[in-house]
Design a protein around this motif. Structure first.
Motif, mmCIF file in Angstrom:
data_model
loop_
_atom_site.group_PDB
_atom_site.id
_atom_site.type_symbol
_atom_site.label_atom_id
_atom_site.label_comp_id
_atom_site.label_asym_id
_atom_site.label_seq_id
_atom_site.Cartn_x
_atom_site.Cartn_y
_atom_site.Cartn_z
ATOM 1 N N ARG A 138 -61.729 42.726 96.544
ATOM 2 C CA ARG A 138 -62.435 43.244 97.709
ATOM 3 C C ARG A 138 -62.158 44.738 97.831
ATOM 4 N NH1 ARG A 138 -62.927 39.071 101.624
ATOM 5 N NH2 ARG A 138 -63.735 40.692 102.977
ATOM 6 N N GLN A 139 -63.056 45.416 98.601
ATOM 7 C CA GLN A 139 -62.986 46.881 98.712
ATOM 8 C C GLN A 139 -61.605 47.388 99.145
ATOM 9 O OE1 GLN A 139 -65.769 47.410 96.936
ATOM 10 N NE2 GLN A 139 -66.245 49.152 98.255
ATOM 11 N N GLY A 140 -61.044 46.784 100.183
ATOM 12 C CA GLY A 140 -59.771 47.256 100.718
ATOM 13 C C GLY A 140 -58.659 47.162 99.678
ATOM 14 N N ARG A 141 -58.668 46.080 98.939
ATOM 15 C CA ARG A 141 -57.630 45.875 97.936
ATOM 16 C C ARG A 141 -57.817 46.850 96.763
ATOM 17 N NH1 ARG A 141 -54.277 41.148 97.230
ATOM 18 N NH2 ARG A 141 -55.587 39.979 98.642
#
Lengths: 220, 257
Positions: free
Chosen positions: A130-133
């Motif tokens: 995912r983007q945040g990770r």
């Protein structure tokens, strides 16, 4: 010819030490606060909603394009009139130095994040991250490497900039110099020593910076 | 529970950038164990089409079904968000032209990243899987090497291992030898060939015609934003029908110079 007499400073070493303590304290606290401000603004400008960018840009440019001395004086003398709240000199200094550092750090963060290849985001997505990770695990570590030299330069500037707080009578290294000069009538010795103390603190920092830069880039 | 169906089906895919239409209704269905190669001139849309199959590019119109994942695009359809896309990409792996290895991690850590961060494997399990995959691509001795110390061919083999670590149902290869020096192309193609022999479902975009003919079950010809012709490799190369495919292949068969 002028006869140097450093022994005249004998009674004042404690004051100089105290001033250095205040200088270091302001540097450390405003660098930390500035980093938080900078990271938040930097991320908001690269990954946040588009409407958020112009006001943040305006904030950054206000702090980058006005002299720090003017900001300090304005924060201490003008802002309290505007909002009707008294602010201590030390609080005005802390806020101003933090926001000033933050606006520079924000640009360093943004530059670092944008310097990371777009393909890195894609590679993260392609394995289902995912983007945040992706940001935390893949992009940020690489961005930090790019940022280290500018970050250290800015921090060295920040330590030197704290000397401006003496203008609003905060007892930093330079302020104590002024006090000691008034008592000892030895400006040449006093200000030479003050300059040397700044140098002795900052020069090793630049050496550390070089080492860190080399080490961080070792696998490139 | 039954094994997940490995088919991937992209139907009527439209993709434009501004007013420039790259894909104009491209369709392709791939069965489990299929190896399909997409060929075509530059600008024919083959890479974009491939990137729509794991939705690195979001089409404006069309449908994509991959195993249990299903997406529809078009008027009135909401674009899928990050949370919806991540599970698709776990099952549809991709290898890139420029490798895109993580430069701050060793070869082994690159491969472990997905299993650790996405599949929730323990570090010990992920390390074991990573070492097995490095051995599979012939790089068992490079586990601790950073990407900067690897040749292009080695980087690409690590990238293939990184994609395989997610145990995908389908693998997408986007011109994976185009950025390599000619003498390094063979080692990467060998790895891909072995995967084909093992029965991995694969879709490849490539300019290596000989390799396409050798490894593919089917070859598709992309022209002007659609899949203009598709058939067994033998048919496509020996008896091409579409006039643009005929002239495209002539250019490749003509001796250099």
């Amino acid at each position: 010819m002028y006869v140097w007499d450093f022994s005249a400073l004998g009674p004042y070493w404690g004051l100089i030490g105290q001033g250095l303590g205040i200088t270091v304290l302001y540097t450390v606290t405003t660098v930390v606060a500035g980093l938080v401000v900078g990271l938040v603004i930097g991320i908001a400008r690269t990954a946040g909603p588009r409407w958020l960018s112009p006001p943040l840009r305006a904030f950054i440019e206000i702090f980058r394009c006005t002299p720090l001395l003017v900001q300090l004086v304005w924060m201490y003398y003008a802002l309290p009139v505007l909002i009707g709240v008294d602010m201590s000199a030390s609080m005005a200094c802390f806020i101003t130095l933090s926001l000033y550092a933050g606006s520079f750090y924000a640009e360093i963060f943004r530059g670092g994040i944008e310097a990371v290849d777009r393909g890195q985001w894609e590679a993260g997505r392609a394995i289902g991250m995912r983007q945040g990770r992706i940001f935390r695990r893949i992009v940020l570590p690489q961005a930090i490497q790019v940022m280290i030299p500018s970050f250290i330069n800015q921090t060295i500037l920040q330590l030197k900039n704290t000397s401006l707080v003496s203008v609003v009578a905060v007892g930093d290294l330079l302020y104590q110099g002024t006090v000691i000069t008034a008592a000892s009538y030895r400006p040449l010795e006093v200000y030479t020593v003050i300059a040397l103390v700044y140098f002795v603190v900052l020069f090793p920092l630049t050496l550390v910076a070089d080492r860190v830069e080399q080490k961080m880039g070792a696998h490139r | 529970m039954n094994a997940r169906p490995a088919t991937l089906s992209a139907t009527g895919i439209h993709k434009s950038y501004g007013s420039f239409q790259v894909l104009k209704g491209a369709s392709l269905t791939v069965e489990r164990g299929d190896v399909v190669t997409l060929i075509g001139a530059s600008g024919s849309g083959k890479s974009t089409f491939l990137r729509c199959m794991n939705l690195l590019e979001l089409p404006q119109e069309g449908t994509l079904v991959a195993g249990r994942h299903s997406f529809a695009f078009g008027k009135g359809q909401k674009a899928p968000n990050d949370a919806a896309l991540a599970p698709l990409r776990r099952d549809v792996g991709m290898v890139f032209q420029h490798f895109n290895l993580f430069p701050h991690m060793t070869a082994l850590r690159n491969i472990m990243e997905g299993p650790l961060q996405v599949n929730g494997m323990t570090p010990a399990e992920a390390a074991e899987l990573g070492r097995d995959l490095l051995a599979k691509v012939g790089l068992a001795d490079k586990a601790d090497a950073f990407p900067a110390k690897l040749s292009g061919g080695q980087k690409q083999r690590v990238a293939i291992a990184r994609a395989l670590a997610m145990k995908p149902d389908v693998m997408l290869f986007d011109e994976v030898t185009s950025a390599l020096d000619p003498e390094l192309v063979g080692e990467v193609l060998n790895v891909v060939r072995n995967l084909a022999v093992e029965g991995m479902t694969m879709i490849l975009v490539t300019h290596e015609m000989a390799f396409a003919a050798d490894v593919s079950h089917r070859v598709g010809f992309m022209n002007d934003g659609v899949l203009a012709e598709i058939g067994p490799a033998e048919e496509i190369f020996r008896r091409p029908q579409h006039p643009r495919l005929v002239s495209f292949l002539e250019r490749f068969n003509r001796p250099a110079g």
